[in-house]
Design a protein around this motif. Structure first.
Motif, PDB file in Angstrom:
ATOM      1  N   ARG A  14       0.843  -1.204   0.000  1.00 60.58           N
ATOM      2  CA  ARG A  14       0.000   0.000   0.000  1.00 60.58           C
ATOM      3  C   ARG A  14       0.879   1.256   0.000  1.00 60.58           C
ATOM      4  O   ARG A  14       0.498   2.282  -0.538  1.00 60.58           O
ATOM      5  N   GLY A  15       2.020   1.130   0.693  1.00 59.10           N
ATOM      6  CA  GLY A  15       2.967   2.243   0.742  1.00 59.10           C
ATOM      7  C   GLY A  15       2.498   3.434   1.545  1.00 59.10           C
ATOM      8  O   GLY A  15       3.092   4.503   1.491  1.00 59.10           O
ATOM      9  N   THR A  16       1.404   3.264   2.287  1.00 58.08           N
ATOM     10  CA  THR A  16       0.882   4.421   3.029  1.00 58.08           C
ATOM     11  C   THR A  16       1.155   4.319   4.525  1.00 58.08           C
ATOM     12  O   THR A  16       0.992   5.285   5.258  1.00 58.08           O
ATOM     13  N   GLU A  17       1.550   3.134   4.978  1.00 54.75           N
ATOM     14  CA  GLU A  17       1.742   2.967   6.416  1.00 54.75           C
ATOM     15  C   GLU A  17       3.216   2.785   6.780  1.00 54.75           C
ATOM     16  O   GLU A  17       3.984   2.207   6.018  1.00 54.75           O
ATOM     17  N   THR A  18       3.595   3.295   7.954  1.00 53.47           N
ATOM     18  CA  THR A  18       4.958   3.091   8.455  1.00 53.47           C
ATOM     19  C   THR A  18       5.095   1.628   8.869  1.00 53.47           C
ATOM     20  O   THR A  18       4.107   0.932   9.102  1.00 53.47           O
ATOM     21  N   ILE A  19       6.339   1.189   9.003  1.00 57.65           N
ATOM     22  CA  ILE A  19       6.604  -0.189   9.389  1.00 57.65           C
ATOM     23  C   ILE A  19       6.019  -0.474  10.780  1.00 57.65           C
ATOM     24  O   ILE A  19       5.554  -1.584  11.061  1.00 57.65           O
ATOM     25  N   GLU A  20       5.995   0.569  11.610  1.00 57.27           N
ATOM     26  CA  GLU A  20       5.449   0.395  12.965  1.00 57.27           C
ATOM     27  C   GLU A  20       3.946   0.099  12.900  1.00 57.27           C
ATOM     28  O   GLU A  20       3.447  -0.789  13.586  1.00 57.27           O
ATOM     29  N   VAL A  21       3.259   0.873  12.060  1.00 55.22           N
ATOM     30  CA  VAL A  21       1.819   0.662  11.896  1.00 55.22           C
ATOM     31  C   VAL A  21       1.556  -0.742  11.350  1.00 55.22           C
ATOM     32  O   VAL A  21       0.662  -1.466  11.817  1.00 55.22           O
ATOM     33  N   ILE A  22       2.370  -1.144  10.375  1.00 52.71           N
ATOM     34  CA  ILE A  22       2.197  -2.481   9.771  1.00 52.71           C
ATOM     35  C   ILE A  22       2.402  -3.571  10.821  1.00 52.71           C
ATOM     36  O   ILE A  22       1.610  -4.511  10.927  1.00 52.71           O
ATOM     37  N   ASN A  23       3.448  -3.406  11.634  1.00 50.31           N
ATOM     38  CA  ASN A  23       3.693  -4.412  12.683  1.00 50.31           C
ATOM     39  C   ASN A  23       2.537  -4.469  13.677  1.00 50.31           C
ATOM     40  O   ASN A  23       2.156  -5.543  14.133  1.00 50.31           O
TER      41      ASN A  23
END
Lengths: 207, 207
Positions: free
Chosen positions: B137-146
């Motif tokens: 998606r490229g819209t979320e930070t890695i932290e949000v994804i985790n």
């Protein structure tokens, strides 16, 4: 991914066309087994042991009850009828669907033991058509037909206990609907426990 | 014969493709209404009141709770979200299916109040694909994804409470499967109470 089979229980009014429906489904669906009941009644002409029923003695049947080898059983007009547990469990664990055609009493027993069993009630489109079908068979006396109608009235109270109500107006349409229902059952979580377990395992790695 | 509509509740992991699936279903199914939630969060750019959500104040939302005007509600990150009861009931009684896309907490509340609601859980085919979708998606930070992956892990415990598990591998196939499920729901006895009532009435005449 291995998927568990669905246990499909068919009941319905006498004259609803359950037998023909089940025959079509068994012939046309891959990966589906017909469960064969055990009974103490005598074989009718043309019936083969292990095909229509497993024909056993009263003593053998009562031994099966004692050993908890049946998933349901009932007594009709002095004869025992029941579903052997081993075959059903083997097929389900192999990922095969199992279809059973049994009376309401037995169907509700199965639902208690196998919460994931799917109960399908088959009915003609109207009471009048039900009666016409029974009459046009030409094999039953008017008294028998009236008794069946009376019994249908009593049985109609149990429709709401079933998961699905299948109206058998046209056999081909009814067969297609039944196939759709079987497809739907495959999406029950109980048929996909292995998928969910694996998914969860994998999610753990990302946590 | 009037048939009651089915109440279809869709939940699933963030990244499972629920939103796209629901949009397709709403566009491609006749006789199906999308339930619009009520929320106290601010509209995002492009969102229209009454289309994405009914945007209300905290006071208005709490008044709706008090008046028992919501079939479920929950609080996420300081904002209320809920499903207005009136619209859902009107549509169902008119024979229309209603589809709702909500979180697990709300879905289970609905199942308690509407025993006949059908709960569908949507999941990607694997945890890895879930993560890839969130990343791409490229819209979320890695932290949000985790965090989303962690939440998916917690949510996976609730899959077994759902009636169906829908694996979204290919969107077209998933849409077809969902349509099949909707067709299956129409055969639930609760959707056919009027048929059963009439049938029973007619049987009475033959008794």
């Amino acid at each position: 991914m291995k998927r568990k089979g669905a246990l499909i229980v068919i009941s319905g009014f006498s004259g609803a066309g359950k037998g023909t429906l089940v025959k079509r489904i068994v012939n046309e669906c891959d990966n589906l087994s017909l469960s064969i009941s055990m009974t103490t009644r005598s074989p009718r002409e043309g019936e083969v042991n292990g095909r229509e029923y497993f024909f056993v003695t009263k003593e053998e049947f009562e031994a099966a009850i004692k050993e908890d080898a049946l998933i349901e059983h009932a007594n009709y007009v002095g004869n025992y009828y029941g579903t052997p547990k081993k075959y059903v469990e083997e097929q389900l664990n192999e990922g095969k669907d199992v279809i059973l055609e049994i009376e309401i009493q037995g169907a509700l027993q199965i639902k208690e033991k196998f919460n994931d069993a799917v109960l399908v009630f088959v009915t003609p489109p109207s009471a009048e058509i039900l009666r016409n079908r029974l009459v046009s068979r030409g094999t039953e006396t008017i008294e028998v037909i009236n008794n069946r109608m009376k019994r249908a009235y009593e049985e109609s109270d149990f429709i709401e206990k079933y998961d699905y109500l299948l109206i058998n107006d046209d056999l081909d349409i009814c067969v297609d609907r039944m196939k759709n229902l079987i497809d739907a059952f495959h999406h029950a979580p109980s048929c996909n426990e292995e998928f969910t377990k694996q998914f969860k395992e994998d999610l753990k790695a990302f946590k």
